[in-house]
Design an enzyme around this catalytic site. Structure first.
Site, PDB file in Angstrom:
ATOM      1  N   CYS A 100       0.721  -1.297   0.074  1.00 42.70           N
ATOM      2  CA  CYS A 100       0.253  -0.009   0.078  1.00 42.70           C
ATOM      3  C   CYS A 100       0.920   1.302  -0.061  1.00 42.70           C
ATOM      4  O   CYS A 100       1.675   1.430  -0.845  1.00 42.70           O
ATOM      5  CB  CYS A 100      -1.132  -0.111   1.224  1.00 42.70           C
ATOM      6  N   HIS A 202      -3.703  -4.609   0.386  1.00 43.00           N
ATOM      7  CA  HIS A 202      -3.082  -3.779   1.804  1.00 43.00           C
ATOM      8  C   HIS A 202      -3.454  -4.722   3.249  1.00 43.00           C
ATOM      9  O   HIS A 202      -4.087  -5.539   2.933  1.00 43.00           O
ATOM     10  CB  HIS A 202      -3.487  -2.411   1.835  1.00 43.00           C
TER      11      HIS A 202
END
Lengths: 247, 454
Positions: A100, A202
């Protein structure tokens, strides 16, 4: 295999207090338990703001996602105090996993309108914040990590405003099956150059993809294979994450 | 004109209810579409004005406490007690109370979703605004915590006449009172370090000074990032609370006792709701009621008479077992529920239900930030259910729950029956928001709980 009992996975968690917005610690927990159950040693050391890192002391460097302000703080610190060490580590084959916000910082820069956040430059990519809707949702990608044509699926969740563009020679981590990926339109997700891996899947992506946790452990330690574990729950969670993404 | 629109919205609501849907916000949504200023126009009719409550955690329970206090003096409230807390939900209860050109109520009491606060406050123009806490929650829906804090700061600036009731122990919230004259701000907080944690939970937020960015120094951590803190550069420090709790004693999942101080007065409160998080809810409720003029005696009586809001520490009897429902929806709230559960003796039977519907947040990453380790060695059996049952079971396995104690049954009704069938005594249900609604529907269908939407 014989060495597994004596091996130790040495992980360096970069900014675990700041770059952990989506429960990134789930990834470290996953690595820790799966080493422990195989009698592989596990060590994790944290490197925070202002702290240098020793390039040869770790097999895997983990950099997660953070709030915008924290990401900015960490980006400046990375460039100032850790860039050379991380380049040296990646150069000798240590794994670097950016997730991320951490993925964005692996590239040259992250442009947010008038502002620009510097990156590590470990891979040839740049990220540009889009004014459009954030790219949010369940995501599944197809990867071929060993380059032998064996395709496997990584499933997870993405939530990012940045669109990441790979340089001409750079390879993605995988191909988007469902979800947005790097730009929402390129069909590409993440980046992979040797031991450097970045992805927008993520937070706790390893719990959803236990096979990838094992791939990382084996790659970091230079092992061909790991002992099998009872993965009933892991397999069910992977299947569930794939269903959530629609594959 | 408004009257005709209200009639149309009411008719649509009646039609929707008769079709078996429990949607409480539908008539309000419809009314807002016909009359965007409906909340403002109806709320203006309330002779004593309105009070608004927002927070990441504890909105519904805190509002139930404030209602219990205010209703003791005969105040008739227009209150969204079922928890429909976006604009449509607020408009719905207002339109249900509308009578001709008037309204059936003395005062408004509204819990409002943290993301909708600006729009609803702009119309309600509340007398008092209680802002209780900000934790990380549903990042896919709400965005980052800092973004919500910025929106709240703008909301507060746009409501200069409202008295602010703020949690002194939450730095992000306390900072909102900085620009206000002191007589317009009431702070509440915990003055008891006996329950302080030795370290901050993994999922703690807003650990950095909102002014200069330096990490706060904590002299005591009470829950999440709530505690006694100061900025090392002297840019901010915890305000001294006007309403305080001291001498807190937690009685497991049954309740809590503490001394409540309001100004120079104090009294002991025996709270029928468990956990330090409910002490915080009670403090916020007491501070808001006090700001609205309720005397201490009435506040104490109201708090002691508060019943659990549905799905929040609610206990029912089912299949010969006691079923306690404890809503969990984000790491900070879940950690407090688990901490409270860990106070009780014995090994627990648990029904944990994780859904990933829109109202729960589609992203379930947060379960990896919940400290399930707190109870991992204290469970006899955990039945995991819901749309993401498998990952919840995995989380528990990695927290240290022995795999043979874990059972996965995604379909809720089958999960409930499996959990009830194995064991005796109390079963603790830990559902996410939509799972809690679905669980209550099952309980109502089985005659074990009362419906909450009528």
């Amino acid at each position: 295999m014989a060495e597994a009992g004596r091996a130790t996975l040495r992980v360096c968690a970069l900014y675990p207090d700041l770059m952990n917005i989506y429960a990134d610690r789930g990834n470290l927990l996953m690595l820790e338990r799966r080493c422990e159950w195989r009698s592989i040693g596990f060590e994790v050391s944290a490197a925070g703001l202002g702290e240098g890192v020793e390039p040869d002391a770790h097999d895997l460097f983990y950099l997660g996602g953070g709030q915008d302000r924290d990401q900015r703080l960490c980006a400046l610190d990375l460039v100032e105090t850790k860039r050379d060490a991380l380049h040296a580590a990646a150069g000798r084959g240590a794994l670097v996993l950016g997730v991320c916000g951490g993925y964005q910082l692996l590239g040259h820069r992250y442009a947010l309108g008038d502002e620009e956040i510097p990156g590590l430059g470990l891979v040839d990519l740049e990220t540009i914040r889009s004014d459009g809707a954030r790219l949010i949702g369940n995501v599944a990608i197809e990867v071929d990590l060993d380059g032998d044509g064996r395709r496997r699926v990584l499933a997870g969740f993405e939530n990012h405003a940045g669109h990441t563009h790979l340089g001409p020679a750079e390879r993605p981590l995988g191909r988007v099956l469902k979800g947005h990926g790097n730009t929402g339109s390129s069909g590409l997700e993440g980046v992979r150059r040797g031991s450097v891996i970045g992805t927008y899947l993520h937070g706790p992506l390893l719990p959803k993809n236990a096979w990838f946790a094992d791939w990382l452990i084996a790659a970091a330690l230079g092992l061909d294979a790991l002992d099998a574990l009872d993965d009933r729950f892991e397999d069910a969670a992977h299947a569930e994450a794939r269903r959530a993404a629609g594959v | 004109m408004l009257g005709a629109k209200i009639a149309v919205a009411r008719a649509a609501g009646a039609l929707s209810r008769s079709s078996g849907r429990g949607a409480t916000s539908l008539p309000g949504k419809l009314l807002m579409r016909m009359e965007p200023r409906a909340i403002e126009r109806l709320a203006r009719r309330l002779p004593q004005g309105s009070a608004v409550i927002s927070a990441t955690n504890g909105k519904t329970t805190t509002a139930a406490m404030v209602a219990a206090i205010l209703e003791r003096s005969g105040t008739r409230l227009v209150h969204n007690r079922a928890g429909a807390n976006m604009a449509g939900g607020v408009a719905s209860v207002l339109l249900a109370a509308a009578r001709g050109d008037g309204i059936d109520g003395d005062a408004g009491l509204f819990e409002v979703d943290e993301f909708w606060l600006d729009r609803v406050v702009a119309q309600l123009r509340p007398r008092a605004l209680l802002l209780a806490n900000l934790f990380r929650d549903q990042l896919d829906r709400y965005g980052e915590l800092e973004t919500i804090a910025d929106r709240w700061a703008a909301t507060v600036a746009a409501a200069p006449d409202a008295t602010l009731v703020l949690n002194a122990d939450d730095p992000l919230v306390a900072d909102l009172g900085r620009q206000r004259p002191p007589r317009q701000v009431v702070y509440f907080g915990l003055e008891d370090d006996g329950l302080a944690l030795s370290q901050m939970a993994h999922a703690s937020d807003s650990k950095h000074c909102r002014r200069c960015g330096a990490p706060y120094v904590y002299d005591a951590i009470h829950m999440g990032h709530l505690g006694r803190y100061h900025c090392p550069n002297g840019d901010s420090r915890r305000p001294r609370p006007d309403v305080q709790a001291t001498g807190v004693e937690l009685d497991g999942t049954r309740g809590a006792r503490f001394a409540l101080h309001v100004g120079a007065q104090h009294a002991v409160v025996a709270l029928p709701l468990p956990g330090l998080y409910n002490v915080y809810n009670a403090l916020g409720a007491a501070a808001l009621a006090s700001a609205l003029g309720a005397p201490l005696g009435q506040i104490v009586e109201g708090l002691q008479a508060t019943q659990a809001a549905f799905g929040r520490a609610e206990t029912v009897s089912l299949g010969g077992r006691e079923l306690a429902i404890l809503l969990v929806k984000n790491p900070a709230g879940a950690n407090e529920v688990l901490r409270t559960l860990a106070l009780d003796d014995g090994d627990h039977d648990v029904l944990a239900v994780l859904n990933d519907n829109t109202a729960d947040g589609r992203d379930i990453s947060w379960v990896w930030d919940v400290d399930f380790e707190l109870v991992a060695r204290r469970v006899r059996r955990v039945t995991c259910s819901g749309t993401r049952a498998a990952e919840l079971a995995l989380r528990l396995k990695y927290a240290g729950v022995a795999p043979e104690r874990l059972h996965v049954e995604p379909a809720l009704e089958r999960g409930l029956d499996a959990a009830l069938a194995d064991g005796a005594g109390r079963l603790v249900a830990l559902p996410t928001y939509t799972a809690m609604l679905a669980l209550r529907e099952l309980l109502v269908a089985r005659g074990a709980a009362r419906g909450s939407f009528r």
